[in-house]
Design an enzyme around this catalytic site. Structure first.
Site, PDB file in Angstrom:
ATOM      1  N   ASN A  33       0.868  -1.181   0.000  1.00 52.81           N
ATOM      2  CA  ASN A  33       0.000   0.000   0.000  1.00 52.81           C
ATOM      3  C   ASN A  33       0.905   1.232   0.000  1.00 52.81           C
ATOM      4  OD1 ASN A  33      -1.779   2.044   0.546  1.00 52.81           O
ATOM      5  ND2 ASN A  33      -2.569   1.159   2.462  1.00 52.81           N
ATOM      6  N   GLU A  87      -7.744  -5.601   5.821  1.00 57.46           N
ATOM      7  CA  GLU A  87      -7.725  -5.247   4.402  1.00 57.46           C
ATOM      8  C   GLU A  87      -6.604  -5.976   3.667  1.00 57.46           C
ATOM      9  OE1 GLU A  87      -8.996  -0.760   4.053  1.00 57.46           O
ATOM     10  OE2 GLU A  87      -8.232  -1.159   6.047  1.00 57.46           O
ATOM     11  N   ARG A 130      -2.773  -2.181  -3.151  1.00 59.27           N
ATOM     12  CA  ARG A 130      -3.974  -1.395  -2.881  1.00 59.27           C
ATOM     13  C   ARG A 130      -3.944  -0.162  -3.782  1.00 59.27           C
ATOM     14  NH1 ARG A 130      -4.991   3.020   1.564  1.00 59.27           N
ATOM     15  NH2 ARG A 130      -7.201   3.335   1.211  1.00 59.27           N
ATOM     16  N   GLY A 160      -9.813   7.719   8.639  1.00 65.85           N
ATOM     17  CA  GLY A 160     -10.917   7.983   7.709  1.00 65.85           C
ATOM     18  C   GLY A 160     -12.065   7.083   8.125  1.00 65.85           C
ATOM     19  N   ARG A 202     -10.792  15.248   8.774  1.00 61.34           N
ATOM     20  CA  ARG A 202     -11.679  15.649   7.671  1.00 61.34           C
ATOM     21  C   ARG A 202     -13.048  16.016   8.219  1.00 61.34           C
ATOM     22  NH1 ARG A 202     -10.930  10.404   4.139  1.00 61.34           N
ATOM     23  NH2 ARG A 202      -8.827  10.074   4.901  1.00 61.34           N
ATOM     24  N   HIS A 247     -17.087   1.638   9.306  1.00 65.31           N
ATOM     25  CA  HIS A 247     -15.624   1.533   9.346  1.00 65.31           C
ATOM     26  C   HIS A 247     -15.107   2.846   9.919  1.00 65.31           C
ATOM     27  CE1 HIS A 247     -11.508   0.544   7.807  1.00 65.31           C
ATOM     28  NE2 HIS A 247     -11.420   1.850   7.975  1.00 65.31           N
ATOM     29  N   LEU A 248     -14.541   2.792  11.126  1.00 65.75           N
ATOM     30  CA  LEU A 248     -14.165   4.017  11.837  1.00 65.75           C
ATOM     31  C   LEU A 248     -12.675   4.007  12.155  1.00 65.75           C
ATOM     32  CD1 LEU A 248     -17.119   3.868  14.407  1.00 65.75           C
ATOM     33  CD2 LEU A 248     -17.108   4.998  12.168  1.00 65.75           C
ATOM     34  N   GLY A 249     -11.889   4.680  11.321  1.00 63.34           N
ATOM     35  CA  GLY A 249     -10.453   4.792  11.566  1.00 63.34           C
ATOM     36  C   GLY A 249     -10.093   6.267  11.501  1.00 63.34           C
ATOM     37  N   GLU A 266     -13.324  -0.967  16.465  1.00 60.31           N
ATOM     38  CA  GLU A 266     -12.884  -2.218  17.104  1.00 60.31           C
ATOM     39  C   GLU A 266     -12.496  -2.033  18.564  1.00 60.31           C
ATOM     40  OE1 GLU A 266      -9.658  -3.807  14.691  1.00 60.31           O
ATOM     41  OE2 GLU A 266     -10.821  -3.354  12.894  1.00 60.31           O
ATOM     42  N   HIS A 293     -13.019   2.620   1.065  1.00 57.82           N
ATOM     43  CA  HIS A 293     -12.993   1.577   2.113  1.00 57.82           C
ATOM     44  C   HIS A 293     -13.709   0.298   1.674  1.00 57.82           C
ATOM     45  CE1 HIS A 293     -12.720   4.894   5.428  1.00 57.82           C
ATOM     46  NE2 HIS A 293     -11.515   4.438   5.147  1.00 57.82           N
ATOM     47  N   ASP A 338      -6.905  12.084  17.383  1.00 59.84           N
ATOM     48  CA  ASP A 338      -6.800  10.704  17.853  1.00 59.84           C
ATOM     49  C   ASP A 338      -7.873  10.423  18.911  1.00 59.84           C
ATOM     50  OD1 ASP A 338      -5.744   8.424  19.552  1.00 59.84           O
ATOM     51  OD2 ASP A 338      -4.265   8.489  17.942  1.00 59.84           O
ATOM     52  N   MET A 339      -8.695   9.413  18.647  1.00 59.65           N
ATOM     53  CA  MET A 339      -9.826   9.147  19.534  1.00 59.65           C
ATOM     54  C   MET A 339      -9.384   8.760  20.947  1.00 59.65           C
ATOM     55  SD  MET A 339     -13.020   9.455  19.649  1.00 59.65           S
ATOM     56  CE  MET A 339     -13.994   9.323  18.156  1.00 59.65           C
ATOM     57  N   ARG A 340      -8.240   8.070  21.061  1.00 62.40           N
ATOM     58  CA  ARG A 340      -7.777   7.705  22.412  1.00 62.40           C
ATOM     59  C   ARG A 340      -7.504   8.948  23.243  1.00 62.40           C
ATOM     60  NH1 ARG A 340      -3.623   3.617  19.830  1.00 62.40           N
ATOM     61  NH2 ARG A 340      -3.728   5.390  18.444  1.00 62.40           N
TER      62      ARG A 340
HETATM   63  P1  ADP Z   1      -6.345   4.192   9.705  1.00 59.83           P
HETATM   64  O1  ADP Z   1      -7.609   4.735   9.105  1.00 59.83           O
HETATM   65  O2  ADP Z   1      -5.196   5.136   9.618  1.00 59.83           O
HETATM   66  O3  ADP Z   1      -6.036   2.759   9.306  1.00 59.83           O
HETATM   67  P2  ADP Z   1      -7.063   3.011  12.274  1.00 59.83           P
HETATM   68  O4  ADP Z   1      -8.124   2.117  11.708  1.00 59.83           O
HETATM   69  O5  ADP Z   1      -5.841   2.405  12.827  1.00 59.83           O
HETATM   70  O6  ADP Z   1      -6.669   4.164  11.261  1.00 59.83           O
HETATM   71  O7  ADP Z   1      -7.784   3.882  13.416  1.00 59.83           O
HETATM   72  C1  ADP Z   1      -7.128   4.889  14.095  1.00 59.83           C
HETATM   73  C2  ADP Z   1      -8.076   5.456  15.141  1.00 59.83           C
HETATM   74  O8  ADP Z   1      -8.438   4.407  16.053  1.00 59.83           O
HETATM   75  C3  ADP Z   1      -7.461   6.583  15.960  1.00 59.83           C
HETATM   76  O9  ADP Z   1      -8.408   7.624  16.129  1.00 59.83           O
HETATM   77  C4  ADP Z   1      -7.221   5.892  17.289  1.00 59.83           C
HETATM   78  O10 ADP Z   1      -7.267   6.792  18.371  1.00 59.83           O
HETATM   79  C5  ADP Z   1      -8.392   4.942  17.357  1.00 59.83           C
HETATM   80  N1  ADP Z   1      -8.182   3.928  18.389  1.00 59.83           N
HETATM   81  C6  ADP Z   1      -7.244   2.964  18.449  1.00 59.83           C
HETATM   82  N2  ADP Z   1      -7.308   2.308  19.636  1.00 59.83           N
HETATM   83  C7  ADP Z   1      -8.301   2.911  20.356  1.00 59.83           C
HETATM   84  C8  ADP Z   1      -8.861   2.705  21.655  1.00 59.83           C
HETATM   85  N3  ADP Z   1      -8.405   1.760  22.472  1.00 59.83           N
HETATM   86  N4  ADP Z   1      -9.889   3.497  22.028  1.00 59.83           N
HETATM   87  C9  ADP Z   1     -10.358   4.455  21.210  1.00 59.83           C
HETATM   88  N5  ADP Z   1      -9.881   4.702  19.988  1.00 59.83           N
HETATM   89  C10 ADP Z   1      -8.865   3.941  19.557  1.00 59.83           C
END
Ligand code: ADP
Length: 394
Positions: free
Chosen positions: A10, A381, A87, A208, A237, A204-206, A330, A176, A279-281
């Site tokens: 990728n 993926e 990809r 993006g 975004r 799908h929540l990353g 996840e 996605h 970053d969600m964490r």
């Molecule tokens: P990408 O789209 O770059 O592949 P990922 O699918 O790895 O991204 O998702 C990244 C997001 O997942 C970030 O916002 C990160 O904070 C969040 N994330 C990862 N672990 C946790 C967690 N334990 N609790 C909450 N959010 C998390």
């Protein structure tokens, strides 16, 4: 025949993510990342089983990084590499599935590049370098958009003059697709249903994020559009805004198109709302400590996600379940709970304990008994790209 190995690549503009996938194993033999390519800090990181390593490659470009990767891959695959899966972000209307890479498919990918000016040229750099380095291996392109080529026209057309579609390809494509396809198939397996006779809403929540309605194994609608900016609130975004925001900012603040593009793609979303992080964490921790921006960003994220899932339900005849995937989907019990709290009208209800258990790669059902299914399904993926590559080898 022994199980085959596929290298999945990728390429971004300055990075290459890779994984060596064996068809018989869920975990990767080898995985890693070359980053900051083209700069003095270029570096290759990899993980082989439990062993982690890195190699500084000052000034290396994509081809040089891949040539350093080659012996590591050969060693990991014990000399048995059967193909390479790439990809590719945008397949336009030309590609509704994976495609073997040859002069004709490369020409088509180049022609589609104006639809994805940041991504397709970077993907092509990797493909061209890999084809030079591995001239005898079958190489396959797997497109983020391909799964969504089954959207009906009423779902993919924008209400703008039809010449823009007919002459310039202005329509909704969605992205996605590899992930939405992989997790909807897994969800059917986990539920004892045939994928061809099942019906899912997928989030799908990353970094993006997108939603998708999948019916009988086909994408019927999705939240991303012409570009990956449409739809949900994402890391940086904005997702949906009033389309007049562009002209409003240009008129009132004198902003250029480049400034508006950069603001909507890089300074918005969770980062823009919170003023703190994408970053969600980080946001979840800050919310616990009472940070108002983080609290608001999470509220908007979940409300807009729920609204999108409800909208996607229009594409389905019935619902077998909701699926959460991607780093946030996840791992974040909080986001799943707050999102489902807005979806009472769909009859969804969580089992709080099951919800808390499904983190760090643990798949499972998280709905309360006698309520519609809600599943956490880790995406993969790379594995899906490897399986698509293998399908074209056969
Ligand atoms: P990408 O789209 O770059 O592949 P990922 O699918 O790895 O991204 O998702 C990244 C997001 O997942 C970030 O916002 C990160 O904070 C969040 N994330 C990862 N672990 C946790 C967690 N334990 N609790 C909450 N959010 C998390």
């Amino acid at each position: 025949m022994s199980a085959r190995n596929i290298l999945v690549i990728n390429c971004g503009s300055s990075s290459i993510k890779f994984a060596l996938v064996n068809e018989a194993q869920e975990t990767f033999i080898l995985s890693g990342l070359a980053e900051r390519l083209g700069s003095p800090e270029a570096v290759l990181h990899w993980r082989l089983g439990e062993h982690k390593d890195s190699l500084a490659l000052p000034g290396a470009d994509h081809r040089q990084a891949l040539s350093h990767l080659l012996p590591i891959v050969q060693q990991a695959a014990a000399g048995a590499l059967h193909g390479i899966g790439h990809r590719v972000v945008h397949g336009g209307e030309h590609f509704s599935g994976a495609s073997r890479l040859d002069a004709s498919s490369l020409h088509s990918i180049r022609q589609i590049a104006p639809l994805a000016p940041l991504h397709n040229p970077a993907n092509l750099q990797g493909i061209e370098a890999a084809m030079k380095l591995f001239p005898d291996l079958v190489q396959v392109a797997v497109f983020d958009t391909a799964f969504h080529q089954t959207l009906p026209e009423h779902a993919f057309r924008y209400a703008v003059p039809q010449a823009l579609y007919a002459e310039h390809g202005v329509r909704r494509y969605g992205f996605h697709g590899t992930s939405h396809r992989y997790v909807s198939q897994k969800a059917a397996q986990m539920s004892g249903l045939a994928v061809e006779a099942s019906s899912w809403l997928v989030a799908h929540l990353g970094n993006g994020s997108s939603t998708c309605a999948v019916e009988n194994g086909l994408s019927r609608d999705t939240s991303m559009g012409l570009t990956p900016l449409e739809g949900l609130v994402m890391g940086t975004r904005s997702g949906d805004v009033d389309p007049n925001l562009h002209s409003h900012l240009a008129r009132t603040l004198g902003w250029s198109l480049e400034q508006i593009d950069a603001m909507l793609n890089h300074d918005s979303g969770l980062l823009g709302l919170s003023g703190l992080s994408n970053d969600m964490r980080t946001l979840e921790l800050a919310r616990e400590q009472g940070h108002p921006g983080a609290t608001l960003a999470i509220e908007v994220f979940c409300y807009r996600l729920a609204k999108s899932l409800a909208a996607m339900s229009c594409a389905l005849q019935r619902l077998d379940g909701v699926v959460f995937t991607g780093g946030i989907g996840e791992n974040s019990a909080l986001i799943r709970r707050k999102t489902l709290d807005h979806l009472g009208l769909l009859g969804l209800k969580l089992d709080e304990q099951a919800n808390a258990r499904c983190i760090r790669g643990i798949a499972g059902a998280i709905h309360a008994p006698d309520h519609p299914r809600v599943l956490v399904v880790p995406t993969n993926e790379e594995r899906q790209i490897a399986l698509d590559t293998l399908a074209l080898l056969d």
